[in-house]
Motif scaffolding. Structure first.
Motif, mmCIF file in Angstrom:
data_model
loop_
_atom_site.group_PDB
_atom_site.id
_atom_site.type_symbol
_atom_site.label_atom_id
_atom_site.label_comp_id
_atom_site.label_asym_id
_atom_site.label_seq_id
_atom_site.Cartn_x
_atom_site.Cartn_y
_atom_site.Cartn_z
ATOM 1 N N VAL A 1 0.880 -1.108 -0.049
ATOM 2 C CA VAL A 1 -0.046 -0.104 0.089
ATOM 3 C C VAL A 1 0.930 1.166 -0.084
ATOM 4 O O VAL A 1 0.551 2.369 -0.620
ATOM 5 C CB VAL A 1 -1.015 -0.226 1.342
ATOM 6 N N GLN A 2 1.978 1.194 0.804
ATOM 7 C CA GLN A 2 2.896 2.344 0.737
ATOM 8 C C GLN A 2 3.562 2.704 -0.456
ATOM 9 O O GLN A 2 3.895 3.968 -1.030
ATOM 10 C CB GLN A 2 4.044 2.119 1.780
ATOM 11 N N CYS A 3 3.430 1.754 -1.396
ATOM 12 C CA CYS A 3 3.941 1.990 -2.759
ATOM 13 C C CYS A 3 3.281 2.776 -3.736
ATOM 14 O O CYS A 3 3.505 3.236 -4.792
ATOM 15 C CB CYS A 3 4.490 0.428 -3.193
ATOM 16 N N LEU A 4 1.808 2.725 -3.247
ATOM 17 C CA LEU A 4 0.986 3.477 -3.971
ATOM 18 C C LEU A 4 1.267 5.053 -4.175
ATOM 19 O O LEU A 4 1.102 5.935 -5.112
ATOM 20 C CB LEU A 4 -0.402 3.377 -3.618
ATOM 21 N N SER A 5 1.930 5.308 -3.049
ATOM 22 C CA SER A 5 2.495 6.913 -2.987
ATOM 23 C C SER A 5 3.998 6.987 -3.574
ATOM 24 O O SER A 5 4.483 8.251 -3.448
ATOM 25 C CB SER A 5 2.390 7.406 -1.537
ATOM 26 N N SER A 6 4.278 6.018 -4.315
ATOM 27 C CA SER A 6 5.852 6.311 -4.732
ATOM 28 C C SER A 6 5.901 7.261 -5.658
ATOM 29 O O SER A 6 4.874 7.440 -6.650
ATOM 30 C CB SER A 6 6.324 4.924 -5.099
ATOM 31 N N PRO A 7 7.128 7.831 -6.058
ATOM 32 C CA PRO A 7 7.260 8.999 -7.014
ATOM 33 C C PRO A 7 7.722 8.224 -8.250
ATOM 34 O O PRO A 7 7.783 8.813 -9.319
ATOM 35 C CB PRO A 7 8.599 9.820 -6.704
ATOM 36 N N VAL A 8 7.798 6.959 -8.169
ATOM 37 C CA VAL A 8 8.156 6.156 -9.639
ATOM 38 C C VAL A 8 7.110 5.342 -10.065
ATOM 39 O O VAL A 8 6.365 4.764 -9.483
ATOM 40 C CB VAL A 8 9.271 4.867 -9.089
ATOM 41 N N ARG A 9 6.776 5.766 -11.306
ATOM 42 C CA ARG A 9 5.474 5.429 -11.781
ATOM 43 C C ARG A 9 5.260 3.766 -12.074
ATOM 44 O O ARG A 9 4.234 3.275 -11.712
ATOM 45 C CB ARG A 9 5.266 5.845 -13.436
ATOM 46 N N SER A 10 6.337 3.168 -12.363
ATOM 47 C CA SER A 10 6.514 1.676 -12.752
ATOM 48 C C SER A 10 6.259 1.095 -10.944
ATOM 49 O O SER A 10 5.464 -0.025 -10.970
ATOM 50 C CB SER A 10 7.537 0.902 -13.182
ATOM 51 N N THR A 11 6.585 1.810 -10.063
ATOM 52 C CA THR A 11 6.406 1.250 -8.576
ATOM 53 C C THR A 11 4.968 1.177 -8.347
ATOM 54 O O THR A 11 4.583 0.334 -7.936
ATOM 55 C CB THR A 11 7.287 1.878 -7.808
ATOM 56 N N VAL A 12 4.077 2.338 -8.789
ATOM 57 C CA VAL A 12 2.795 2.304 -8.304
ATOM 58 C C VAL A 12 1.911 1.524 -9.297
ATOM 59 O O VAL A 12 1.151 0.483 -8.729
ATOM 60 C CB VAL A 12 2.428 3.695 -8.831
ATOM 61 N N ASN A 13 2.505 1.234 -10.586
ATOM 62 C CA ASN A 13 1.762 0.091 -11.430
ATOM 63 C C ASN A 13 1.923 -1.285 -10.735
ATOM 64 O O ASN A 13 0.728 -1.909 -10.802
ATOM 65 C CB ASN A 13 2.359 0.152 -12.729
ATOM 66 N N TYR A 14 3.149 -1.659 -10.176
ATOM 67 C CA TYR A 14 3.248 -2.712 -9.855
ATOM 68 C C TYR A 14 2.549 -3.072 -8.582
ATOM 69 O O TYR A 14 1.810 -4.075 -8.065
ATOM 70 C CB TYR A 14 4.838 -3.117 -9.486
ATOM 71 N N ALA A 15 2.280 -2.200 -7.779
ATOM 72 C CA ALA A 15 1.668 -2.071 -6.571
ATOM 73 C C ALA A 15 0.129 -2.218 -6.752
ATOM 74 O O ALA A 15 -0.476 -3.088 -6.145
ATOM 75 C CB ALA A 15 1.760 -0.669 -5.686
ATOM 76 N N LEU A 16 -0.306 -1.523 -7.974
ATOM 77 C CA LEU A 16 -1.817 -1.802 -8.106
ATOM 78 C C LEU A 16 -2.119 -3.026 -8.680
ATOM 79 O O LEU A 16 -3.043 -3.724 -8.254
ATOM 80 C CB LEU A 16 -2.261 -0.557 -9.415
ATOM 81 N N GLY A 17 -1.227 -3.787 -9.443
ATOM 82 C CA GLY A 17 -1.159 -5.041 -9.821
ATOM 83 C C GLY A 17 -1.210 -6.202 -8.810
ATOM 84 O O GLY A 17 -1.913 -6.999 -8.883
ATOM 85 N N ALA A 18 -0.171 -5.892 -7.819
ATOM 86 C CA ALA A 18 -0.085 -6.856 -6.826
ATOM 87 C C ALA A 18 -1.439 -6.557 -5.846
ATOM 88 O O ALA A 18 -2.030 -7.800 -5.472
ATOM 89 C CB ALA A 18 1.090 -6.504 -5.909
ATOM 90 N N LEU A 19 -1.911 -5.548 -5.344
ATOM 91 C CA LEU A 19 -3.258 -5.506 -4.748
ATOM 92 C C LEU A 19 -4.560 -6.047 -5.433
ATOM 93 O O LEU A 19 -5.397 -6.770 -4.617
ATOM 94 C CB LEU A 19 -3.347 -4.126 -4.442
ATOM 95 N N TYR A 20 -4.490 -6.098 -6.870
ATOM 96 C CA TYR A 20 -5.608 -6.637 -7.518
ATOM 97 C C TYR A 20 -5.493 -8.177 -7.294
ATOM 98 O O TYR A 20 -6.695 -8.846 -7.011
ATOM 99 C CB TYR A 20 -5.196 -6.357 -8.786
#
Length: 208
Positions: free
Chosen positions: A140-159
């Motif tokens: 969940v913390q990765c959702l606020s990352s400044p790195v776009r791919s990190t946010v993408n991966y976090a969304l996929g993982a939570l899915y």
């Protein structure tokens, strides 16, 4: 292309290193690495392996040995007791290594770690292991990352992770608000928007 047992046997040959041992070597190299760049390359490599369903079980089998003495013999690693040396062993599989990377200040390690988690969580057993090791708050913390791919991966993982047993940990108001903001940001990033909307469609009732 995904691997299967026959293809893997053909590629490694009679004297090649079995996949689980090769992954173990990567984990050990990560532990012994002093260079951040070397660690980044190793985690990126492990994350790529996590993409292939053939490796899903191996990711749970591989162990990380801390503060240990190693003796290499015929491509196998043996833990040895050395005179006047205390060998403290902590078992850690690749999934846990990925989770450890999410606590690092190095954004590359975070990116590759969450990428590995996203790839591995397509397998329910790996997803369960992430949950058991308290990985959800880190993701969940990765959702606020400044790195776009990190946010993408976090969304996929939570899915992949969200289910009836853990949805209370994930479907918190602040998390839903963040994901809704990504879903509405199609002009900024189509990938953010599509992944976020897929999550909302699957896991968030319309009443939210």
């Amino acid at each position: 292309m995904f691997t299967n047992s026959q293809r893997q046997e053909e590629r490694t040959g009679k004297y090649g290193t079995p996949r689980v041992e090769y992954l173990q070597q990567l984990v050990t190299q990560f532990q012994n690495a002093s260079s951040e760049e070397t660690k980044e390359k190793i985690v990126a490599n492990l994350a790529n392996f996590a993409y292939d369903p053939y490796n899903f079980t191996f990711l749970r089998q591989v162990k990380k040995l801390l503060n240990e003495c190693f003796e290499y013999c015929n491509h196998r690693i043996f833990l040895v007791s050395c005179l006047n040396i205390s060998c403290d062993v902590k078992q850690l599989n690749v999934i846990e290594l990925f989770l450890d990377c999410l606590t690092e200040p190095n954004e590359k390690l975070v990116e590759f770690g969450i990428g590995g988690i996203c790839n591995a969580c397509a397998d329910p057993a790996n997803a369960a292991l992430v949950t058991q090791n308290d990985g959800i708050p880190l993701i969940v913390q990765c959702l606020s990352s400044p790195v776009r791919s990190t946010v993408n991966y976090a969304l996929g993982a939570l899915y992949y992770l969200c289910n009836a047993s853990n949805k209370e940990k994930i479907l918190k108001p602040e998390v839903i608000d963040a994901i809704k903001s990504y879903a509405a940001a199609s002009e900024v990033s189509t990938s953010f928007s599509n992944l976020a909307q897929a999550f909302l469609d699957k896991h968030v009732p319309q009443a939210y």
